[in-house]
Design a protein around this motif. Sequence first.
Motif: not given
Length: 495
Positions: A32-40, A60-66, A242-248, A337-340
């Motif tokens: 039941q995860i609404p959104g996931v982003a991954v980079v390799v 409806p707004e989709k998760v993207d790489e940003n 703990v404070s940083i927010s980022s994108s893949v 390198g991998i980020v999820v």
Amino acid sequence: MVGSIYGALSQVPSFISDSMDSYIEEGLQDWQIPGVAVVVVKDGQVVLEKGYGVLEMGKPEKVDENTLFMIASNTKAFTGTAMSMLAHEGKCSLDDRVQKYLPGFRMKDPWVAQNITLTDVMSHRIGMETFQGDFMYWESDLTRDEVIEKFGMLSPLYDFRSRWGYCNAGFVVAGKCLEEIEGISWEQFIRERIVKPLEMNRTLVMTSETLDATNIASAHTMLLGQLQVIPHCQIDNIAPAVSISSSVHDMSHWLIALLDSGRYNGREVIPYQAIRKAQTPHSIIRPARHPFNHAHYSLYGLGWDLMDYEGREIVSHTGGVDGFVTSVTLLPEEDLGIVVLTNTDMNGFYQALKWEIIDAYLGLPYRDYNSFYLNRYMPALREEWQMVTAWQDSVKMKANPSVKLSKFEGTYRHEIYGTASLKSMDDYLVMTLEHHPDLTARLEHISGNRFLCTYSHPLWGIKVFPFVVDDRKVISFTLSVADFLEYTTYEFIKE
């Protein structure tokens, strides 16, 4: 799924090129995860960066790489790297004592206060239990200086440097020392020396910045099996932990630099020696455990977990904060390198996907880690839900405490935290806390002198508070919160 970049397909494992989309879509449903982003990232190139699912359930707004996600404790690697950069520049030594930069720093044991070093506070070898003290700091009105003061008043459960115990406040101490060494704030250093040079243009260093951000994933948690949206937490008082927010997309730049001796776009941003300092082990966590393959040790550097896996070194970290769990992983010998990033705090998928990608690149057999984590995680979660339901059923029995409800009213004090106030409302109590002005709790009698505490914020949990009553006089109660925040408890004495 949105935002796909592939490298040369002939060099990409079939799991990634053929199977990963369906694997992730299945994982979204299972957990039941609404959104996931991954980079390799492989060999200095972004092989894949993608978003799956939505920013917020029901929208409806989709998760993207940003899309921005809170990376939580993956912030610690930025702090450890920053301090290592200062050491490389000769502005400090990682063996310097904290009191060199914070002369007023105190701990329960004066000898420890005099001898604790920058390395100690960033490698979790202080003697604290994991998460000890976090209840006091998390989303509280305490300043960073007050966090450090209250941290110093805690009684460590173990001897100094005797064992590893995960300590968020240690990184607050490190961040404060950085400010004294460099003459600028921790957040300014991270922005100017790491984030901007790496062109991490959407990355937010402070949680207060999330309030006005666009294309940002909403935070989600689970309460008794029901997924719900929760506010982004505001925890800038412990920002260096703990404070940083980022994108893949932005995090790919971090991976590229770390895997290429600190270089990005042909320019050195982080000296290689600083990267190695941050990734040098200082604490033994435990013998490494892996459900299928070979691993032997699990160590800790300065904001990095370190382990061996099938003969390779893995440098990694995970992060968990209200509504998000994330992972960052490096295999330096494989230049991989991998980020999820995920936007719910109750899933094991962020780890399962990481291991599938690692095994695919190492040519190891497919293990279906998603099913493995699901089969291990969900029964324990259901057992917890059943226990809470049983407590709630006990409340409905309407048993009376040993003294009138009004006798429980009043102000209670914890020697370090401060005060909690209880007020009776019909057949239950309402608790407010001195340093958590936005948090309340409903206390309902179960049996004897035990009350079921339901916090207004679901992440804090539903816990049983035992009260001590002597000669019909209420003496104290023991406060606890969800394990996600802290394992240790707090005794509040009635004034």
